[in-house]
Scaffold this motif. Structure first.
Motif, PDB file in Angstrom:
ATOM      1  N   LYS A 147      -7.136   3.985  -5.112  1.00 31.37           N
ATOM      2  CA  LYS A 147      -8.244   3.952  -4.175  1.00 31.37           C
ATOM      3  C   LYS A 147      -9.557   4.238  -4.893  1.00 31.37           C
ATOM      4  O   LYS A 147      -9.691   5.230  -5.597  1.00 31.37           O
ATOM      5  N   LEU A 180      -3.877  -6.836  -0.189  1.00 34.18           N
ATOM      6  CA  LEU A 180      -4.377  -5.474  -0.072  1.00 34.18           C
ATOM      7  C   LEU A 180      -5.824  -5.442   0.427  1.00 34.18           C
ATOM      8  O   LEU A 180      -6.222  -4.517   1.139  1.00 34.18           O
ATOM      9  N   ARG A 230       0.832  -1.205   0.000  1.00 32.47           N
ATOM     10  CA  ARG A 230       0.000   0.000   0.000  1.00 32.47           C
ATOM     11  C   ARG A 230       0.866   1.254   0.000  1.00 32.47           C
ATOM     12  O   ARG A 230       0.573   2.233  -0.697  1.00 32.47           O
TER      13      ARG A 230
END
Length: 297
Positions: A263, A170, A142
């Motif tokens: 994101k 993730l 990340r």
């Protein structure tokens, strides 16, 4: 100054080239300390202040210190010059153990890395540790994505991992911090954590799993039972008016985020077909990649 096609854009030489340089350096050191550029006084070597790894197990350090007392440092540290000192790029654990072994000099290989590249190497070095737990590994991926704009494809290629491995890890970061702590502490496995992603109340179920010492399969069955509509309910519960997202929406966000390497946030109005999807990019490289994906026919 001419601006050619090889102009650096925040990622220096690129993760693959950077790790190839480090791998080549470490391969050269396997013949022994003579492969080092030089021996330097240990007091002139300093750790990287942005090193992501903050905890070093005392027992492991003592074991390594014992080996160093007997055989010396077989693999030199990779450092960069910083004034009259040398900042560690890779090998802080060896440096700490060498201090315990009371070495006066240590072998080093000096490389010219930028601040960005030093941090990238530190993160990757942590990811490749054998004793790393799933949450620490996921956090490393990340950070490479958020801070440096690396995509899953780039990381998979440079680190020799499959994209699905990275994507699955993730997804774990969607879980509440309290559940992630159970994984960090070894009370839950990565398999247990993956099963809990779809739970309405991951923390409550995590406690049941730990208390009952349930297997991953038993945990999956427990989550499925909890997610089933209660007696009298004909459909699954919708997203609440307060804006709280249900488990399916969170899971979909996680899958999309892992797949794109960016994101993704979904806003779906309860009882309606319409909604909104927001994609956040952290660099021009990510924007280029997103445009390429959207333009594929």
């Amino acid at each position: 100054m001419a601006m050619g096609s090889d102009r650096k854009r925040g990622l220096g030489r690129g993760l693959s080239a950077l790790m190839a340089d480090v791998a080549e350096t470490e391969e050269a050191t396997r013949q022994g300390p003579t492969a080092a550029d030089r021996l330097v006084p240990i007091e002139r070597v300093v750790p990287n202040p942005e090193q992501p790894r903050k905890r070093f197990a005392a027992e492991d350090l003592e074991d390594l210190a014992g080996s160093i007392r007997e055989k010396g440092i077989i693999q030199p540290l990779i450092v960069r010059a910083k004034g009259d000192q040398f900042e560690i790029v890779a090998g802080e654990r060896r440096w700490r153990a060498a201090q315990q072994a009371q070495l006066h000099e240590i072998p080093v290989i000096v490389r010219d890395f930028t601040d960005v590249e030093v941090l990238e190497v530190a993160i990757v070095e942590n990811i490749q540790r054998a004793d790393l737990n799933a949450i620490e590994e996921a956090a490393g991926y990340r950070m490479l994505m958020d801070r440096f704009g690396h995509t899953q494809e780039k990381m998979a290629e440079a680190l020799g991992k499959s994209r699905s491995h990275i994507a699955n890890l993730l997804r774990l970061l969607q879980l509440p911090d309290s559940v992630l702590e159970f994984v960090r502490g070894g009370e839950l496995s990565a398999g247990h954590a993956r099963a809990l992603i779809m739970a309405r109340d991951p923390l409550q179920l995590a406690r049941k799993v730990i208390q009952g010492r349930l297997s991953v399969r038993e945990t999956e069955a427990l989550v499925k039972k909890e997610s089933a509509p209660e007696q009298g309910e004909s459909t699954p519960r919708p997203t609440r008016e307060t804006g709280e997202k249900d488990a399916d929406t969170k899971a979909l966000e996680g899958d999309l985020s892992a797949g794109l390497g960016m994101k993704v946030s979904l806003s779906h109005k309860p009882g309606q077909e319409s909604g909104q999807m927001v994609i956040q990019y952290q660099s021009l490289d990510q924007l280029d990649e997103l445009c390429r994906l959207l333009s594929v026919s």
